[in-house]
Enzyme design. Structure first.
Site, short mmCIF file in Angstrom:
data_model
loop_
_atom_site.label_atom_id
_atom_site.label_comp_id
_atom_site.label_asym_id
_atom_site.label_seq_id
_atom_site.Cartn_x
_atom_site.Cartn_y
_atom_site.Cartn_z
N CYS B 131 38.71 47.30 42.73
CA CYS B 131 37.69 46.45 43.36
C CYS B 131 36.55 46.16 42.39
O CYS B 131 36.23 46.97 41.54
CB CYS B 131 37.08 47.15 44.57
SG CYS B 131 38.27 48.02 45.53
N ASN B 193 48.75 48.66 40.80
CA ASN B 193 48.27 47.78 41.85
C ASN B 193 48.81 46.37 41.55
O ASN B 193 49.57 46.18 40.60
CB ASN B 193 46.73 47.83 41.90
CG ASN B 193 46.22 47.58 43.31
OD1 ASN B 193 46.74 46.73 44.02
ND2 ASN B 193 45.19 48.31 43.71
N GLY B 245 57.38 46.71 42.85
CA GLY B 245 58.66 46.04 42.99
C GLY B 245 59.84 46.91 43.39
O GLY B 245 60.98 46.43 43.39
#
Ligand SMILES: Cc1cc2nc3c(=O)[nH]c(=O)nc-3n(C[C@H](O)[C@H](O)[C@H](O)COP(=O)(O)OP(=O)(O)OC[C@H]3O[C@@H](n4cnc5c(N)ncnc54)[C@H](O)[C@@H]3O)c2cc1C
Ligand SMILES: Cc1cc2nc3c(=O)[nH]c(=O)nc-3n(C[C@H](O)[C@H](O)[C@H](O)COP(=O)(O)O)c2cc1C
Ligand code: FES
Lengths: 243, 303
Positions: B131, B193, B245
Site C-alpha cells: 500500500c 502480491n 498463478g
C-alpha cells in the site's frame, strides 16, 4: 450455490445478435427469478454471468446478446457441448410485495429474467403487465412467449419500427400498477426509478471476479450499507438505491 | 503414505495450501461449498484500521490467463472484523488463521496488529506492504528496503505471533526488500502480491478499470513468482510463503521447489471455488508420481 456441468440442448439465434440457449443439468439451486448463473468457457479466464430466463424440468434457459469475445464463443457452441456452470447466484426478485397488478419492465439483454418472474407472478394468481424495450424491430424477442404466459405485453422501440415509439419510460405513465420490477442497462434503470410511482425492485449489472461474494469486485453503496451485486444483489429495492 | 505436513514459523500445517488474501473473504462463502478445515490455513481479507469502501467500479478486468483487480482493500475495519467477521469465521474454521493487514501509515499497521493480537485463533500476521505510504509521498512501503524494515520493526514490537511480510513484485530488487524485512525481525516473507497492470476498452478508448490500473494475478504471473521466490530463497533464512498463478498440485510443487514452505492460491478460487480442495485432494497422488514422500523435503529443492 452449486457448480455443475450443463449440456447444451439448443442454441438458436432469436433476434439480432441475440441467442436463446437451453441447457440440461442440475437446476436444484435456482431458487428465485432474477438469479443468475456464471459460466466457464474454454479459453476465457473469468466466467460469464448470465441471468436465468427459465428453469424447469431439469432445463435451464438463458438468453444472451453477443457483445464481446466470450458471448461470441457462446454463440458458436454446438448442441451437446458442455459448460461448467455455477448456479443459484444472487438474491433474485421477491414476489411477495408485488400486489395484484405488478409492472415488469425489461430492456434489451435485461428482458430474460422478466420471463421467469412473469411466470411465477402468474402462477401466484397475479396479473402482470410487461413492457419490453428494444432499440429496433430486429432486436425484439419473446413478445409471444410473454403473451402466452397470459401477461399483457407492450413493446416499445426507440426508433418506432414496432410497437410504441420511444423508451419504456414513455409507456409507464399509461400503466396502472401496484409494484414494479425491472432489469436493463443502467440508464434505463435510472429512468424507470424516476418515472415509477410505486415501490419496486431493480436488477443491476457489474463486472465480476467471482460471482459468489468472495472478491469484493462488484460492490456498491446502498442506503442499507455496502452490498455486493453478485450476492446481496443483483436485485436492489427502490428504497435502498443510491445513484 | 504421502506426508503433506509443513511447518510454517513454528505452526504445523496439515498441508501447505492457503487461500490468498482477498480471494477467500472471511471463509464462509466457501464453507457453503466444502469443509474449509481441509485447508492448511487461509489468509483473510486485507484488514485496515478504518473501514474502507475501496475503489469505484468497475474493479475487475479479464486478461489472457489472469485478471486485474482494483478492489482497493474494501473491508469493514479492524474493530468490525473482530466483533463480526471472526465470530462467524470461528463457526466454520477451527484452525489458526492468517490475519492479513494493511495500512497507509506505520501507525495504522501497528494499531491494526495490536488490536488483532488478542484474538486467539490468529496464528500468523501477514503484513501487506504494497500500500502507498501517505506520509511517504504515496510511495508504497514495499518499494523501499528502509520503509519495509521500519514497518516490520514497528509491528514486531506489538506482537509475539509470527509476522510474515507480504512483498510487492513491483520493485527492481525484491531480494533487498526481503533482506530488510528479515533484518527488521520478520519470521517469514510471502510473495508475490499482484503485478501492476492496465487494460483498455478499445470501444470506449478508456481504461476498463475505474481506478485505471489494477493488480494482475492468475496463471500468467506464475513464472514471475517462481523467479522471485527462487531469488529470495537464496538470500534469506526465514521461510517463504509462495504465491502467484498457482492452480494445481504441480504448481504447488513448482513453487515449493523454488523455495516456498507453503503456497497461497489466489485468483483461482474465484473461477473455481473448489480449487483449494481439489489441489489438496490431488496432492498425494501427484507427490507419488514425482517420487515425493515428504512434502517438506522438497522446499528449495531446485537450488
Ligand atoms: C447478474 C448479471 C446478469 C446478466 N445477465 C445477462 C443476460 O441474461 N443476458 C445477456 O446478454 N447479458 C447478461 N449480462 C451481461 C453479460 O454478463 C455480459 O454481456 C458478458 O459477460 C459479456 O462477455 P463478453 O466476453 O462477450 O464481453 P467482453 O467485453 O469481451 O468481456 C470481458 C469481461 O468483461 C465482463 N463483462 C463485459 N460486459 C459485462 C456486463 N455488462 N456485465 C458484467 N460483466 C461484463 C465479462 O464477463 C468479461 O469478464 C449479465 C450480467 C450480470 C452481471
Ligand atoms: C480480487 C483480489 C483481491 C486481493 N486482495 C488482497 C488483499 O486484500 N491483501 C493482499 O495482501 N493481497 C490481496 N490480493 C493479492 C493475492 O492475495 C495474491 O497475492 C495475488 O493475487 C497473486 O496470487 P494469484 O496469482 O494466485 O492470484 C488480492 C487479489 C485478488 C485477485
Ligand atoms: S464478483 Fe466477487 S464479490 Fe461479487
Amino acid at each position: 450455490m452449486k457448480d455443475s456441468v450443463f449440456k447444451i440442448l439448443s442454441n438458436e439465434k432469436i433476434a439480432k445478435n441475440t441467442y436463446e440457449c437451453i441447457l440440461e443439468g442440475d437446476i436444484s439451486d435456482v431458487k428465485a427469478p432474477g438469479q443468475f448463473v456464471n459460466i466457464k468457457l474454454d479459453g476465457f479466464y473469468l466466467r460469464r454471468p448470465i441471468s436465468v430466463c427459465d428453469a424447469e424440468d431439469g432445463k435451464l434457459t438463458i438468453i444472451y446478446k453477443v457483445v464481446g469475445e466470450g458471448t461470441e464463443a457462446m454463440a458458436k457452441a454446438a448442441v451437446g457441448d458442455e459448460w461448467l456452470t455455477l448456479t443459484g447466484l444472487g438474491n433474485g426478485y421477491d414476489t411477495s410485495p408485488s400486489g395484484d397488478y405488478p409492472l415488469l419492465i425489461g430492456g434489451g439483454a435485461g428482458v430474460p429474467p422478466m420471463y421467469m418472474l412473469c411466470k411465477k407472478l402468474i402462477f401466484e394468481g397475479k396479473h402482470p403487465t410487461v413492457i419490453l424495450g428494444f432499440n429496433t424491430k430486429d432486436e425484439v424477442f419473446y413478445k409471444e412467449k410473454f403473451t402466452n404466459l397470459g401477461a399483457k405485453v407492450i413493446v416499445a422501440t426507440a426508433d418506432g419500427s414496432v410497437g410504441v415509439k420511444g423508451f419504456v419510460t414513455n409507456v409507464m405513465p399509461s400503466c396502472e400498477y401496484t409494484y414494479f420490477y425491472t432489469c436493463g442497462p443502467e440508464p434505463m434503470l435510472k429512468a424507470v426509478y424516476e418515472v415509477s410511482v410505486t415501490s419496486g425492485q431493480l436488477s443491476f449489472e457489474e463486472r465480476m471476479g467471482c460471482g459468489f461474494g468472495a472478491c469484493m469486485g462488484c460492490s456498491c453503496k446502498t442506503k442499507y450499507g455496502n452490498k455486493r451485486i453478485c450476492r446481496d444483489g443483483p436485485v436492489l429495492t427502490k428504497e435502498e438505491i443510491i445513484w | 503414505m504421502a506426508n503433506t505436513k509443513v511447518n510454517l514459523c513454528g505452526i504445523t500445517l496439515d498441508n501447505p495450501i492457503i487461500p490468498a488474501s482477498g480471494t477467500f473473504g472471511f471463509g464462509y462463502e466457501f464453507a457453503e461449498l466444502y469443509d474449509i478445515n481441509v485447508l492448511g490455513t487461509f489468509s483473510f481479507k486485507g484488514t485496515t484500521l478504518e473501514p474502507r469502501f475501496g475503489n469505484p467500479t468497475p474493479r475487475i478486468a479479464e486478461c489472457a490467463s489472469g485478471m486485474l483487480n482494483a478492489v482497493g482493500l474494501q473491508n469493514p475495519g479492524v474493530d468490525k472484523v473482530i466483533s463480526e467477521e471472526l465470530p462467524k469465521l470461528r463457526r466454520v474454521f477451527n484452525k489458526p488463521v492468517m490475519a492479513n493487514v494493511s495500512g497507509f501509515s506505520i501507525h495504522e499497521y501497528v494499531e491494526t496488529v495490536r488490536r488483532l493480537d488478542g484474538e486467539g485463533d490468529i496464528g500468523w500476521f501477514e503484513v501487506n506492504i504494497s500500500c502507498p505510504n501517505v506520509h511517504g509521498g504515496g510511495m508504497s512501503f514495499g518499494t523501499s528496503p528502509e520503509m519495509a524494515e521500519q514497518v516490520t520493526r514497528a509491528v514486531r514490537k506489538v506482537t509475539d505471533k509470527p509476522i510474515i511480510i507480504k512483498l510487492s513484485p513491483n520493485v527492481t530488487d525484491i531480494v533487498s526488500i526481503a533482506k530488510a524485512c528479515e533484518a527488521g525481525g520478520a519470521d517469514g516473507v510471502s510473495l508475490i502480491n499482484t503485478l501492476l497492470g492496465m487494460r483498455i476498452d478499445i470501444k470506449r478508448r478508456r481504461p476498463i478499470i475505474a481506478n485505471k490500473t489494477g493488480g494482475f494475478s492468475g496463471p500468467a504471473i506464475k513464472p514471475v513468482a517462481v523467479r522471485m521466490i527462487y531469488q529470495v530463497y537464496e538470500a534469506v533464512k526465514i521461510p517463504i510463503v509462495g504465491m502467484g498463478g498457482a492452480r494445481s498440485a504441480e504448481d504447488v510443487i513448482e513453487l515449493m521447489l523454488a523455495g516456498a514452505t507453503a503456497v497461497e492460491i489466489g485468483a483461482e478460487n474465484l473461477v473455481n471455488p473448489y480449487a483449494c480442495r481439489d489441489i489438496i485432494e490431488a496432492l498425494p497422488s501427484v507427490m507419488e508420481k514425482y517420487g515425493i514422500n515428504n512434502l517438506s523435503e522438497i522446499i528449495g529443492g531446485a537450488h
